[in-house]
Design a protein around this motif. Structure first.
Motif, PDB file in Angstrom:
ATOM      1  N   PRO A 117       0.834  -1.207   0.000  1.00  0.00           N
ATOM      2  CA  PRO A 117       0.000   0.000   0.000  1.00  0.00           C
ATOM      3  C   PRO A 117       0.866   1.254   0.000  1.00  0.00           C
ATOM      4  O   PRO A 117       1.882   1.319   0.696  1.00  0.00           O
ATOM      5  N   PHE A 118       0.456   2.238  -0.749  1.00  0.00           N
ATOM      6  CA  PHE A 118       1.201   3.486  -0.845  1.00  0.00           C
ATOM      7  C   PHE A 118       1.376   4.126   0.525  1.00  0.00           C
ATOM      8  O   PHE A 118       2.428   4.703   0.830  1.00  0.00           O
ATOM      9  N   SER A 119       0.363   4.013   1.372  1.00  0.00           N
ATOM     10  CA  SER A 119       0.401   4.644   2.688  1.00  0.00           C
ATOM     11  C   SER A 119       1.451   4.034   3.611  1.00  0.00           C
ATOM     12  O   SER A 119       1.817   4.640   4.624  1.00  0.00           O
ATOM     13  N   ALA A 120       1.941   2.823   3.297  1.00  0.00           N
ATOM     14  CA  ALA A 120       2.929   2.153   4.146  1.00  0.00           C
ATOM     15  C   ALA A 120       4.368   2.469   3.738  1.00  0.00           C
ATOM     16  O   ALA A 120       5.304   1.976   4.361  1.00  0.00           O
ATOM     17  N   LEU A 121       4.544   3.305   2.728  1.00  0.00           N
ATOM     18  CA  LEU A 121       5.880   3.570   2.219  1.00  0.00           C
ATOM     19  C   LEU A 121       6.554   4.708   2.986  1.00  0.00           C
ATOM     20  O   LEU A 121       5.901   5.554   3.593  1.00  0.00           O
TER      21      LEU A 121
END
Length: 289
Positions: A157-161
């Motif tokens: 997920p993009f939010s976990a980057l």
């Protein structure tokens, strides 16, 4: 999607951009003035971005780099003068038409939902939906992920980057858009040394392939090493515009940045090396107890 289906769905046929000729103007400003909050932020700007070259916008904080970037992308209106994109006034294009001709990377990438990385990159293909070039979607996404080194975490997920990983995914989205003009606002700000170099190498590859690249940079060394042209902004005007070796001189930079600067050629490449002039550090001496 074939022509019959597009017609049944009511998708208006758009004129798709052709590959620009080498050196063709992709974006330009003439006599540009931009006002924000009642104040003239840019005045008397004449500048052209051309196919096959990297144009770096540099200058101190508040010089007007991001404002000029916004005007060249067609997102900020001119108070006076004109801005052209692909040979037409920027305001004459619809947003959908603009998205086929220039791709914009803002300073920050914010998403409220945890989309997988591959889907974020695929968003760059949205302007081509309903055209014959949507058949390139899968190849464009895969190529962009590979170029930015983000393929290994395409399913995350993009939010976990991390911040640097998000910055590279945002760049991949712009690359997947496959437009003749790329506008990148401080694309190296959140990146480590290795990935700063990766981003500028990607810019060089796109320019070598015939695209135009406009990039806002704070790192004068990167601008000197990779840009074909540099425009130095100072107090809302262009103080100099040309080859990095001609433009990035110590007298100009010291005046613009209000910081003594020294410039000398790199011993191998000959590219300008730019460093602030510092007082030599006095070695400390310690007495034995």
């Amino acid at each position: 999607m074939n022509a019959l289906v597009r017609t049944l769905l009511g998708i208006r046929r758009r004129t798709l951009p052709e590959r620009p000729a080498p050196g063709a103007e992709l974006a330009g400003a003439t006599g540009l003035q931009v006002r924000l909050g009642g104040r003239a932020v840019l005045t008397g700007i004449d500048l052209t971005a051309r196919a096959g070259e990297i144009l770096a916008l540099v200058g101190p904080n508040g010089a007007g780099k991001s404002t000029l970037f916004g005007a060249l992308s067609g997102d900020l209106p001119a108070h006076r003068g004109s801005v052209r994109i692909a040979g037409r006034a920027a305001g004459a294009w619809t947003p959908a038409e603009l998205a086929l001709r220039r791709a914009v990377l803002p300073q920050t990438a914010v998403l409220s939902f945890p989309f997988p990385v591959a889907e974020v990159v695929r968003m760059g293909r949205a302007p081509w939906a309903g055209t014959e070039r949507e058949d390139e979607d899968e190849a464009a996404v895969a190529e962009a992920l590979a170029a930015t080194g983000t393929a290994p975490f395409a399913d995350r997920p993009f939010s976990a980057l991390s911040g640097g990983e998000r910055a590279r995914v945002a760049l991949a989205r712009v690359l997947a858009q496959r437009t003749p003009l790329l506008l990148l606002d401080e694309p190296t700000a959140a990146l480590d040394l290795r990935h700063q170099e990766l981003v500028l190498r990607v810019c060089r590859e796109r320019a070598a392939a015939g695209d135009g690249v406009v990039v806002v940079l704070h790192d004068l060394g990167l601008a000197a090493a990779y840009a074909d042209r540099v425009a130095v902004l100072h107090e809302g005007r262009i103080a100099a515009d040309g080859d990095p070796a001609d433009v990035l001189g110590d007298a100009l930079l010291s005046r613009v940045y209000r910081q003594p600067v020294e410039v000398f050629p790199h011993p191998r490449s000959g590219a300008p090396v730019i460093l602030p002039r510092r007082t030599p550090r006095t070695p400390r001496t310690f007495r034995r107890p």
